[in-house]
Scaffold this active site. Sequence first.
Site, PDB file in Angstrom:
ATOM      1  CB  ILE A 137      -0.944   0.012   1.211  1.00  0.00           C
ATOM      2  CG1 ILE A 137      -1.790  -1.277   1.244  1.00  0.00           C
ATOM      3  CG2 ILE A 137      -1.831   1.240   1.163  1.00  0.00           C
ATOM      4  CD1 ILE A 137      -2.644  -1.515   0.007  1.00  0.00           C
ATOM      5  CE  LYS A 138       3.301   4.084  -5.305  1.00  0.00           C
ATOM      6  NZ  LYS A 138       3.489   4.647  -6.690  1.00  0.00           N
TER       7      LYS A 138
END
EC number: 2.2.1.2
Length: 351
Positions: A137-138
């Site tokens: 997850i960025k």
Amino acid sequence: MTILANVKQLGQQIWLDNLSRSLVQSGELAAFLKDGVCGVTSNPAIFQKAFSGDPLYTQEIAALKQQGKSAKDIYEKLAIEDVQAACDVCRAEFDSTNGKTGFVSLEVSPELSRDAQGTIAEAKRLHAAINRPNVMIKVPATDEGLVALTELVASGINVNLTLLFSRTQTLKSYAAYTAGLTQLAANGGDVSKIQVVASFFISRVDGALDATLPENLQGKIAISLAKAAYQDWANYFAGADFAPLTAKGAHKVSLLWASTGVKNPAYPDTLYVDSLIGDHTVNTVPDATLKAYIDHGTAAITLPENTEQALANIAEAEKLGIDLETLATRLQNDGLKQFEDAFAKLLAPLA
């Protein structure tokens, strides 16, 4: 052996900075992986381009609109499906390295960049929806994003921390990561299962500075900062703060070089790949840069070389009155704005 496989042997992963339904379904992504690509990154601008230019989305978008889905719901459904499919293609790579490579990144909404709790909630929700061990997850590296990084790592979620532009910003990310791992270990979690990358942006630094620099420094400050940041990275993860976690099997953060497509046509098109090869790093490259590198790039350890000259370049720029930390803050804010604009542009035709 391909040049990408050679780079992998040198300790660097090359990731593709692109994702679309056609890329996956055509077999092109699988072919890149066979040649030595180790992962995939995405962002709102990439999805905006994919949704508007790839006919494989047309029917599903129309059907979702007819169901009365909101633009955000349509985007998330399409993006989650694409990331799941890319994760599945990359799963063999992930398994073959015991979870060290083969990741696919999906970004939280850019609207949450100043909302730590909102970022945490959305990251956990997206992670659960994708339900693949090789998703990252960025999260943007704002102060709020660093709070989120600590909580997400403590929750056992792999993170791509993005929009880093300075050594100070990057060192803060290591401290936030260490805090998260310490919490995870205290709660009985397995710290050896967590992977985090810190995405340091390259070409945007030179793009912002070159016009103000003497010729001897043009095209050199971004690479010099990367070399200095790599030295900082080595010192931090060999230091006392991380030693207890190393003993528990924790992994170092991997420095990831982002924005490595050359903006200035006067520079070699593989400049920001050839110059930044080093152990325990990642370079995420757009299609054109990847193809150029495969065609005429050089596979050799370059990142630890000429560090003294890099530090001298930085010092010379600072003597000229350039405040690199102020620049980093501005570039991070500009990057957030660009992602917000791309996200709005992405959602508009889905409404």
